[in-house]
Design an enzyme around this catalytic site. Structure first.
Site, PDB file in Angstrom:
ATOM      1  N   SER A 664     -31.919 -74.243  -4.651  1.00  0.00           N
ATOM      2  CA  SER A 664     -31.406 -73.294  -5.638  1.00  0.00           C
ATOM      3  C   SER A 664     -30.237 -73.914  -6.413  1.00  0.00           C
ATOM      4  CB  SER A 664     -31.006 -71.985  -4.943  1.00  0.00           C
ATOM      5  OG  SER A 664     -30.795 -70.949  -5.873  1.00  0.00           O
ATOM      6  N   ASP A 737     -41.725 -67.841  -7.750  1.00  0.00           N
ATOM      7  CA  ASP A 737     -40.280 -67.671  -7.593  1.00  0.00           C
ATOM      8  C   ASP A 737     -39.809 -66.433  -8.357  1.00  0.00           C
ATOM      9  OD1 ASP A 737     -37.478 -67.878  -7.554  1.00  0.00           O
ATOM     10  OD2 ASP A 737     -37.538 -70.061  -7.620  1.00  0.00           O
ATOM     11  N   HIS A 771     -38.767 -67.799  -3.968  1.00  0.00           N
ATOM     12  CA  HIS A 771     -37.589 -68.677  -4.044  1.00  0.00           C
ATOM     13  C   HIS A 771     -37.388 -69.452  -2.748  1.00  0.00           C
ATOM     14  CE1 HIS A 771     -33.982 -70.085  -5.916  1.00  0.00           C
ATOM     15  NE2 HIS A 771     -33.209 -69.631  -4.946  1.00  0.00           N
TER      16      HIS A 771
END
Length: 798
Positions: A664, A737, A771
């Site tokens: 991330s 995601d 994610h």
């Protein structure tokens, strides 16, 4: 000549097949698979009485076939139509009850291969409720805590689209359930032919919203959301299974009962549905119903939160709740600055209260100078600890107030930087009343505080007793040296014994009853090391400084059997965080004495492949909250240089064979480091965002828009500097995601840019993954990809 040309073209075609397109899932080495397949430690949930501990076993990884089930991505949700609930990626599979009196364990008898949601204790500790997921939906089940017997209460009618779908009422015998509306028919079908274009308009209203994903996009999406989110509130008797409908069907985000059980606070989503924000920001009403579902009062009728100021809050009532220890008094917060943090005002928020029968005007109970940060109710009716947060200074203040006596001046209890973990006094220990209210565990003027105990030596959790009048503190428990022990709860009414968790680098976490006077411990569980092959790994907290003197730290892991003096290939894994003060930026916020249990696609699996891993390497970005990102790149490069230097000085790492990675925002950091320095041999960037012009209204803690800080957005975007990334980079991203800002296109476009400049890169797009990565096949593949990449470009770098 033609034959040679044909062979060349075939070779090119074969090369294209092996360098692009879909490939089978990979597998890492067997020892890694064995560790991943080891069962995790059960989750522990103490009963409200403190006499029983529920142990809930769970599965760690679903199969990719589970993730591939039909899914609706609408209104900021992932809905599984088959079960009419949110997508569930983790299920509980077994339950046990441990007596804190004699330590005996009873197994709850459940159907074979059962899949459960998270279990919930009734307020009196007599029952445990959970949702059982089946092929055609979710049933409501309960366990009798006295007999450890489980039974179903309803067929597969639970609607868990907007929440868990169930909750206990104050009498601890009945549950309030969100059920599928009876006779609702089949779901809407998509139009066979488009009815027209999709149109959006704006008429001068300022609407700076985040880059949300999975939003509603059409009238068909609207109809799907309405169909699946609409529920009927039903009261269910845990003993008999009898049911009673409450109120009309609707899209209820929550329905919270008053302490006396006579009223419900209901948040009902209304049309038109927004196509700019997720469901939790849709237009809605706050309503008070009686226990039969009849409307008593509309507390507020609020529009969609599309025009909230950047970093601000909506206007109108927010954070509504029932005041504990009062039969039926509502408390909520309203902004006094229009929700705009940039406005200069003497007070930002106010706390309001309104008691049944809700016919009078609400009374102002308290104003806060800064933004309201939450309330912890005390055991004395009307008293509470209220927190406020100054975002410009990153400062938190907590005061003692009496909302039933507004004339009484608030007393300051805590006043400190929200980033100063060394000074953190801890959180108030709470308890549940028989009617389900959460209040402080309090003995006259004394409350209890539990904290992480951050210190230069690492976290050492503690339990304190504090007098609210004198602010005197007494330490009741502190983690001993060489271990990691933390307070969990008081068992029952006793204050002489506490329930703790205890672990060390070589001993897995287990639960104990600890006598505060004698310091003796009695074991309640005996969980074994699930991966003894890792017992020999070495773990050390290391400290170092960057060039400007800022103190940094990280946890250094060395593989089992490491020979001192041998320089190893190194993986540095990090995630940048921002700070206002260098003094707090380098504080140690971890413990070197915790047990290491590897799960998911953890970077620590590199230890099994002969790497040293510097995990949680601090990457602070320090400065004024509004402008610190102007020096983001310079600061992360300086942090990275300091980490490599200390490993070189220790004789542990080979400075020519260091790889960097992150997930991330850590992936964003990784790509920037490869673009702006030559410290690393290669990088791994997972689920990152690389072009900040695609998040123009802020990201992370960035408070400026793209148009206010154009240079910073451009300089911080590795996509804009792809021509400078001359080290190999592995990009991994979930195709589904749903995290704000990290669209899959972020990785796809960075890869295309690197390809255009002749860079060395590999793009792995994981089907059905979000994610974070969940499926067993995906996790094994990610680990295999990471090992292969760093083995080629770091460990065996030429």
């Amino acid at each position: 000549m033609k034959k040679k040309l044909f062979v060349f073209l075939v070779a090119v075609a074969i090369l294209a097949i092996f360098t692009s397109g879909q490939a089978p899932y990979k597998l890492p080495p067997k020892e890694v698979i064995d560790i991943l397949d080891a069962p995790p430690f059960p989750r522990a949930v103490l009963s409200p009485k403190g006499d029983l501990m529920l142990l809930a076993e769970y599965q760690t990884m679903p199969r990719i076939s589970d993730l591939a089930q039909p899914l609706l991505r609408i209104a900021g949700l992932r809905i599984t139509p088959r079960t009419n609930g949110r997508q569930q990626l983790m299920f509980h599979t077994a339950l046990s009850l441990v007596s804190l009196r004699d330590g005996k364990t009873r197994r709850v008898a459940l159907p074979e291969a059962v899949k459960m949601g998270f279990p919930q204790w009734s307020h009196d500790g007599r029952w445990i409720a959970f949702a059982r997921y089946k092929e055609d939906g979710a049933e409501l089940w309960v366990v009798n805590a006295a007999t450890a017997e489980a039974k179903p209460l309803t067929p597969a009618i639970l609607n868990s689209v907007l929440g868990s779908g169930l909750g206990w009422l104050p009498d601890s015998r009945h549950l309030l359930v969100h059920s599928i509306v009876e006779g609702r028919g089949n779901p809407p079908q998509p139009p066979a032919v488009p009815v027209g274009p999709v149109i959006e308009e704006t008429y001068g209203k300022v609407s700076k919203v985040a880059t949300y994903q999975d939003l509603l996009k059409s009238t068909y999406d609207d109809s799907l959301f309405e169909y699946h989110a609409t529920s009927q509130l039903v009261e269910v008797d845990a003993a008999s299974g009898a049911t009673r409908k409450i109120g009309p069907p609707g899209i209820s985000l929550f329905a919270d009962p008053s302490p006396d059980g006579k009223y419900l606070l209901v948040r009902r989503i209304k049309k038109p549905f927004s196509h700019s924000v997720p469901f939790f920001n849709f237009a809605h009403t706050l309503e008070v119903w009686n226990k039969d579902g009849e409307l008593i009062k509309v507390l507020a009728d609020l529009p969609a939160a599309e025009e909230v100021p950047l970093n601000g809050v909506p206007t109108g009532p927010r954070s509504p709740e029932w005041q504990p220890l009062r039969p039926s008094t509502l408390v909520w917060v309203e902004a006094l600055d229009g929700g705009d943090p940039e406005k200069e005002v003497p007070f930002r928020d106010r706390l309001l209260a309104l008691a049944a029968p809700f016919s009078s005007e609400p009374q102002e109970a308290q104003k806060t100078q800064h933004r309201y940060g939450g309330v912890e109710w005390l055991a004395t009716p009307g008293t509470a600890l209220i927190s406020e947060f100054d975002w410009k200074k990153r400062w938190q203040t907590t005061q003692l107030i009496d909302i039933e006596n507004p004339q009484a001046a608030p007393r300051k209890i805590f006043d400190l930087s929200s980033q100063d973990d060394y000074a953190d006094p801890g959180n108030v220990v709470m308890t549940t009343t028989l009617s389900g209210e959460q209040v402080a565990l309090q003995d006259k003027d004394w409350v209890y505080l539990r904290g992480a105990g951050a210190s230069p030596q690492g976290n050492r959790p503690f339990l304190d007793k504090m007098n609210l009048q004198t602010l005197e503190k007494k330490r009741l428990f502190s983690c001993p040296e060489g271990r990691y022990e933390a307070f969990v709860a008081f068992p029952g009414q006793s204050r002489d014994r506490i329930l703790i968790s205890s672990e060390s680098p070589s001993e897995p976490p287990n639960y104990y009853l600890s006598d505060l006077k004698s310091k003796k411990k009695a074991a309640l569980t005996d969980f074994k090391d699930p991966a003894p092959q890792l017992t020999g790994l070495k773990k050390e907290l290391i400290k170092y400084k960057r060039a400007d003197g800022v103190e940094l730290s990280g946890t250094l892991y060395l593989p089992p059997g490491y020979t001192p003096g041998v320089r190893l290939p190194v993986v540095i894994w990090a995630y940048p965080l921002d700070y206002s003060d260098p003094r707090t930026a380098g504080q140690v916020r971890d413990s070197p004495y915790r047990f290491t249990f590897l799960r998911g696609s953890s970077q620590l699996f590199f230890l099994t492949q002969g790497y040293a891993v510097l995990d949680g390497a601090q990457m602070p970005v320090i400065g004024d909250p509004k402008t610190m990102n102007d020096t983001f790149v310079e600061q992360i490069v300086s942090n990275a240089q300091a980490a490599i230097d200390v490993l070189d000085k220790m004789g542990v790492g080979d400075p020519k064979r260091v790889g960097v990675g992150g997930h991330s925002y850590g992936a964003f950091m990784t790509a920037n480091l490869l673009a702006y320095c030559d410290l690393f041999a290669a990088g791994i960037a997972r689920s990152g965002a690389y072009n900040r012009t695609l998040t123009p209204f802020g990201f992370q803690s960035e408070r400026r828009t793209l148009w206010e800080a154009r240079d910073s957005y451009i300089n911080m975007s590795p996509f804009m500097h792809a021509d400078k990334i001359n080290e190999p980079i592995l990009l991994i991203h979930g195709e589904a995601d749903n995290n704000s800002g990290t669209f899959p296109i972020q990785s796809e476009r960075l890869f295309a840019a690197l390809k255009g400049f002749g860079g060395t890169a590999r793009l792995v797009m994981l089907p059905c993954e979000s994610h974070g990565y969940s499926a067993r096949e995906s996790i094994l593949d990610v680990l295999a990809e990471m090992f292969e990449w760093f083995d080629k470009y770091v460990k065996n770098k030429k």
